[in-house]
Write a protein that holds these residues in place. Structure first.
Motif, PDB file in Angstrom:
ATOM      1  N   VAL A  87      -8.552   6.384 -49.421  1.00  0.00           N
ATOM      2  CA  VAL A  87      -7.195   5.463 -49.551  1.00  0.00           C
ATOM      3  C   VAL A  87      -7.956   5.050 -47.945  1.00  0.00           C
ATOM      4  N   LEU A  88      -8.371   4.213 -48.008  1.00  0.00           N
ATOM      5  CA  LEU A  88      -9.451   3.750 -47.037  1.00  0.00           C
ATOM      6  C   LEU A  88      -9.258   2.961 -45.825  1.00  0.00           C
ATOM      7  N   ALA A  89      -8.299   2.771 -44.445  1.00  0.00           N
ATOM      8  CA  ALA A  89      -8.247   2.638 -43.564  1.00  0.00           C
ATOM      9  C   ALA A  89      -8.771   1.704 -42.926  1.00  0.00           C
ATOM     10  N   MET A  90      -8.657   0.509 -42.464  1.00  0.00           N
ATOM     11  CA  MET A  90      -9.616  -0.792 -42.180  1.00  0.00           C
ATOM     12  C   MET A  90      -9.510  -0.597 -40.263  1.00  0.00           C
ATOM     13  N   ASP A  91      -8.745   0.607 -39.901  1.00  0.00           N
ATOM     14  CA  ASP A  91      -8.797   0.751 -38.343  1.00  0.00           C
ATOM     15  C   ASP A  91      -7.552   1.726 -37.720  1.00  0.00           C
ATOM     16  N   ALA A  92      -7.791   2.143 -36.753  1.00  0.00           N
ATOM     17  CA  ALA A  92      -7.034   3.457 -36.034  1.00  0.00           C
ATOM     18  C   ALA A  92      -5.598   3.170 -36.557  1.00  0.00           C
ATOM     19  N   ALA A  93      -5.669   2.511 -36.699  1.00  0.00           N
ATOM     20  CA  ALA A  93      -3.603   2.171 -36.169  1.00  0.00           C
ATOM     21  C   ALA A  93      -2.971   2.488 -37.508  1.00  0.00           C
ATOM     22  N   ASN A  94      -3.889   1.738 -38.971  1.00  0.00           N
ATOM     23  CA  ASN A  94      -3.748   2.264 -40.104  1.00  0.00           C
ATOM     24  C   ASN A  94      -3.956   3.636 -40.524  1.00  0.00           C
ATOM     25  N   LEU A  95      -4.579   4.089 -39.957  1.00  0.00           N
ATOM     26  CA  LEU A  95      -5.418   5.252 -40.161  1.00  0.00           C
ATOM     27  C   LEU A  95      -4.146   6.494 -40.184  1.00  0.00           C
ATOM     28  N   ALA A  96      -3.601   6.009 -38.797  1.00  0.00           N
ATOM     29  CA  ALA A  96      -2.905   7.035 -38.134  1.00  0.00           C
ATOM     30  C   ALA A  96      -1.139   7.087 -39.199  1.00  0.00           C
ATOM     31  N   HIS A  97      -0.854   5.701 -39.515  1.00  0.00           N
ATOM     32  CA  HIS A  97       1.094   5.427 -40.277  1.00  0.00           C
ATOM     33  C   HIS A  97       0.041   6.323 -41.715  1.00  0.00           C
TER      34      HIS A  97
END
Ligand code: 4NP
Length: 163
Positions: A87-97
């Protein structure tokens, strides 16, 4: 060997993650690996659920031969962490969420797409939504680069492929 399922995730699922999905799908098809690698995308937010990708993303992508028109936004959901190996996030905020939503045992599946890019200092695919057209070109450049790196990392583990 087991096929690999990948879900790209941004905020709205109308700009960055559908672009990454289409770029990765095209690279997987070109490599003859459609049986082995499946791709999807989702957003952490629900504002655009059911919508086609942003017309600016569609236009920029189509100039490079990627068709986003059939994609529709959806929100990430709990079963996605079971269904997808990455599950690959585009940015750090997406990753944290995503890390908050993900069951702890599956958290290693949640990573940043740009981990697979060729520039170690670049960790995020910048959000183009409130900017100009050049932002969408940069999203495409970054997705093409990182998806190439991702494919190269996955290939050795797939049946019939050698390192
Ligand atoms: P995306 O871009 O996360 O790459 O799809 C955005 C789309 C919508 C919004 C923000 C970013 N928005 O605020 O509605």
């Amino acid at each position: 060997m087991k096929p690999v399922a990948i879900c790209f995730v941004c905020l709205g699922n109308i700009c960055r993650s559908p672009t990454a999905e289409a770029v990765m799908r095209a690279q997987v098809e070109a490599a003859g690996l459609t049986e082995w690698i499946t791709v999807d995308s989702a957003g952490t937010g629900d504002w655009h659920v059911g919508e086609a990708p942003d017309h600016r993303a569609q236009t920029a992508a189509s100039r490079r031969g990627f068709d986003l028109s059939g994609l529709r936004a959806r929100q990430i959901a709990a079963p996605d962490f079971e269904r997808f190996d990455l599950v690959l996030a585009m940015d750090a905020a997406n990753l944290a969420h995503l890390r908050q939503l993900c069951p702890p045992a599956l958290r290693s599946r949640v990573r940043l797409l740009m981990e697979f890019g060729s520039q170690p200092a670049v960790n995020e695919v910048a959000d183009p939504y409130f900017g100009g057209g050049e932002g969408f070109e940069l999203v495409l450049d970054q997705c093409e680069d990182a998806c190439r790196g991702l494919l190269a990392r996955l290939r050795p583990g797939l049946a019939g492929e050698t390192a």
